[in-house]
Design an enzyme around this catalytic site. Structure first.
Site, PDB file in Angstrom:
ATOM      1  N   LEU A 190      -8.700  -5.076   7.591  1.00 50.35           N
ATOM      2  CA  LEU A 190      -9.211  -3.798   7.078  1.00 50.35           C
ATOM      3  C   LEU A 190      -8.755  -3.528   5.652  1.00 50.35           C
ATOM      4  CD1 LEU A 190      -8.759  -1.419  10.151  1.00 50.35           C
ATOM      5  CD2 LEU A 190     -10.889  -2.371   9.255  1.00 50.35           C
ATOM      6  N   GLY A 191      -7.555  -3.960   5.297  1.00 50.77           N
ATOM      7  CA  GLY A 191      -7.075  -3.658   3.957  1.00 50.77           C
ATOM      8  C   GLY A 191      -5.683  -4.209   3.711  1.00 50.77           C
ATOM      9  N   ASP A 250       3.293  11.704  -1.184  1.00 58.01           N
ATOM     10  CA  ASP A 250       2.419  10.660  -1.741  1.00 58.01           C
ATOM     11  C   ASP A 250       0.958  10.969  -1.425  1.00 58.01           C
ATOM     12  OD1 ASP A 250       1.670   8.328  -3.029  1.00 58.01           O
ATOM     13  OD2 ASP A 250       2.034   7.046  -1.299  1.00 58.01           O
ATOM     14  N   LYS A 280      -0.987  -1.911  11.477  1.00 58.18           N
ATOM     15  CA  LYS A 280      -0.368  -1.991  10.152  1.00 58.18           C
ATOM     16  C   LYS A 280       0.889  -2.853  10.266  1.00 58.18           C
ATOM     17  CE  LYS A 280       1.403   1.000   6.442  1.00 58.18           C
ATOM     18  NZ  LYS A 280       1.546   2.407   6.009  1.00 58.18           N
ATOM     19  N   ALA A 334       0.783  -2.909  -1.388  1.00 57.21           N
ATOM     20  CA  ALA A 334       2.031  -3.505  -1.846  1.00 57.21           C
ATOM     21  C   ALA A 334       3.053  -3.615  -0.722  1.00 57.21           C
ATOM     22  CB  ALA A 334       2.607  -2.673  -2.992  1.00 57.21           C
ATOM     23  N   ASN A 335       2.888  -2.792   0.337  1.00 51.01           N
ATOM     24  CA  ASN A 335       3.896  -2.748   1.386  1.00 51.01           C
ATOM     25  C   ASN A 335       3.402  -3.175   2.767  1.00 51.01           C
ATOM     26  OD1 ASN A 335       6.035  -1.615  -0.286  1.00 51.01           O
ATOM     27  ND2 ASN A 335       4.781   0.234  -0.335  1.00 51.01           N
ATOM     28  N   SER A 336       2.128  -3.534   2.898  1.00 52.05           N
ATOM     29  CA  SER A 336       1.616  -3.879   4.224  1.00 52.05           C
ATOM     30  C   SER A 336       0.223  -4.483   4.123  1.00 52.05           C
ATOM     31  CB  SER A 336       1.549  -2.630   5.114  1.00 52.05           C
ATOM     32  OG  SER A 336       0.611  -1.704   4.586  1.00 52.05           O
ATOM     33  N   THR A 337      -0.210  -5.058   5.248  1.00 51.95           N
ATOM     34  CA  THR A 337      -1.623  -5.370   5.453  1.00 51.95           C
ATOM     35  C   THR A 337      -2.058  -4.637   6.716  1.00 51.95           C
ATOM     36  OG1 THR A 337      -0.965  -7.391   6.642  1.00 51.95           O
ATOM     37  CG2 THR A 337      -1.620  -7.633   4.325  1.00 51.95           C
ATOM     38  N   VAL A 338      -3.355  -4.310   6.805  1.00 43.46           N
ATOM     39  CA  VAL A 338      -3.867  -3.539   7.943  1.00 43.46           C
ATOM     40  C   VAL A 338      -5.004  -4.315   8.589  1.00 43.46           C
ATOM     41  CG1 VAL A 338      -4.814  -1.330   8.712  1.00 43.46           C
ATOM     42  CG2 VAL A 338      -3.239  -1.390   6.766  1.00 43.46           C
TER      43      VAL A 338
END
Length: 411
Positions: free
Chosen positions: A68-69, A191, A91, A72-76
């Site tokens: 899905l996406g 954020d 996530k 900088a801190n994860s992939t989903v």
């Protein structure tokens, strides 16, 4: 049908679904020399991302169907929950020495859930667990899949600014969610940006289509030895699913803070509240400032402020000069709250001139509205854009604003 008992009278559970068969051919291969997806993130390192493969099953129940996406801190990842027979978003965070607050914040929120209507507009966590990667441990969060982000919606529009009606609708959900976070959960998001406001999906058949599309045409990928980087599904573009858009949901709480007062730097620079810039204590009012500035991105098709580069003092001076132009100068009482202000103002509260104060006002910068409607909108904006945090309206007060609740022509 088999019935599984769990030691509780009347409790039944359907058997787990069989894992989906994943195609091992028929996908496009991306040139190894081309950087894609998370490889283009600042400070990217292969070792910090978990090497997810489409078809993998995590926690004995979540099977990865496509990507899905990334960030900088994860992939989903879009997954099928083989036990609950539904779809989820998984996530998978990078391994990092920085403490991951998100699970803690979600658990805190779950413990404070109430009948507050705004709780429905804060994305929740369904499950969490850790997995061991090649280099270290990765935190995983399971959530309801979303259709897209508010940023994606903006990009799908032509022109790329939200209409007044769309903006009002989105803000009513956002302020309701923020009122819950601030007044009930005592959480500051820190954020808030369009990429972190998600759009729920009102038509679950969309997710079945996402799975079918991957079966028919597998995701392009880059293969470098044992490393595979998948391209996020571009054919999930929001233009195809505008009729399936549901409520806005406040998401991505990885930078959130629990409690009413804090210190330290937060927020993307273009959204940073003046008390944060000037090293003063901050609280939920920093989120309100953040929303006010974000509205400009959504509605006026441009940033309200222009940071000035890598030098923090020069960048701050440029933004503070723009704030003076838009809001007028801060009070001496406000400036006396932190010694950091002496870098930009003297002891009498006079601007030292490290950056020019532009010759325009907030009203000059608004170009879409006219007459009484513009007057009401400017009043609404100024409720959020105040130097002193305590003078900013709360999320609950903003929900009652006259402009926000006024009818829009053509709707």
């Amino acid at each position: 049908m088999k019935i599984f008992l769990r030691g509780v009278r009347g409790f039944t559970r359907r058997p787990a679904s069989p894992a989906r068969k994943i195609r091992s051919s028929g996908f496009a291969i991306i040139d190894e020399a081309v950087e894609i997806e998370e490889e283009r993130m600042p400070h990217y390192k292969t070792s910090v991302y978990y090497p997810v493969r489409i078809g993998d099953i995590f926690h004995d129940r979540y099977q990865v169907l496509n990507k899905l996406g990334y960030g900088a801190n994860s992939t989903v990842w879009f997954c099928r929950d083989l036990r609950q027979h539904n779809y989820v978003a998984l996530k998978i965070c990078i391994n990092s020495s920085i403490v991951n607050r998100e699970v803690e914040v979600f658990k805190h929120i779950a413990a404070t859930r109430s009948k507050h209507s705004g709780a429905s507009y804060v994305r929740s966590m369904q499950d969490s667990f850790e997995i061991k990667g090649p280099a270290s441990v990765h935190q995983c969060l399971v959530q309801e899949p979303m259709l897209a982000s508010l940023y994606d919606l903006q990009c799908a529009l032509n022109p790329k600014s939200l209409t007044e009606a769309l903006l009002k609708s989105a803000l009513q959900y956002i302020f309701a969610g923020l009122d819950y976070l601030h007044s009930e959960a005592h959480v500051v998001h820190t954020d808030l940006q369009a990429k972190n406001i998600m759009l729920a999906c009102s038509d679950p058949t969309v997710f079945k289509e996402w799975e079918r599309m991957e079966e028919e045409e597998p995701s392009p990928r880059k293969v470098d030895g044992d490393q595979v980087i998948y391209k996020s599904r571009q054919d999930f573009a929001l233009r195809k699913y505008l009729q399936a858009i549901g409520p806005c949901m406040i998401a991505d709480l990885g930078m959130a803070r629990i409690g009413k007062q804090h210190e330290g730097f937060i927020q993307p620079e273009i959204y940073r509240a003046p008390e944060v810039m000037l090293c003063m204590p901050w609280g939920s009012a920093a989120d309100i400032w953040n929303i006010g500035v974000m509205i400009w991105d959504l509605f006026e098709e441009g940033h309200m402020f222009s940071p000035g580069g890598d030098n923090r003092k020069i960048s701050n001076a440029r933004m503070l000069g723009e704030m003076i132009a838009l809001l007028g100068p801060p009070s001496q009482e406000f400036l006396r709250r932190a010694d950091e202000t002496l870098a930009y103002w003297n002891h009498e509260g006079q601007w030292k001139g490290f950056a020019e104060i532009p010759d325009y006002s907030l009203e000059d910068c608004e170009v879409y509205l006219e007459g009484e409607n513009k007057k009401l909108f400017m009043s609404f904006m100024r409720k959020m854009l105040q130097w002193e945090p305590e003078k900013r309206a709360t999320a609950r007060e903003l929900l009652q604003d006259e402009w926000l609740n006024s009818s829009t022509k053509g709707v």
